[in-house]
Scaffold this motif. Sequence first.
Motif: not given
Length: 63
Positions: A7, A11, A15-16, A18-19
């Motif tokens: 994660k 960050r 990028k998320t 979801r992406q």
Amino acid sequence: MTTAQFKALLRRQGKTIRQWAEENDFPPEAVYRTLNGVEKGNFGRAHEILVRAGIKQSELLAA
């Protein structure tokens, strides 16, 4: 790599989740559930998510 490290990597890349999920052809909800520990990732799609994210080694590579 741990899920927290993955994660943090996303960050840093801006990028998320979801992406990343869409780029890797996974349903975003499945990725969220796997990264948050709802689905353990022992087999199936959750396992593939963890392998693709670099959190878990593929059994094919481990053998």
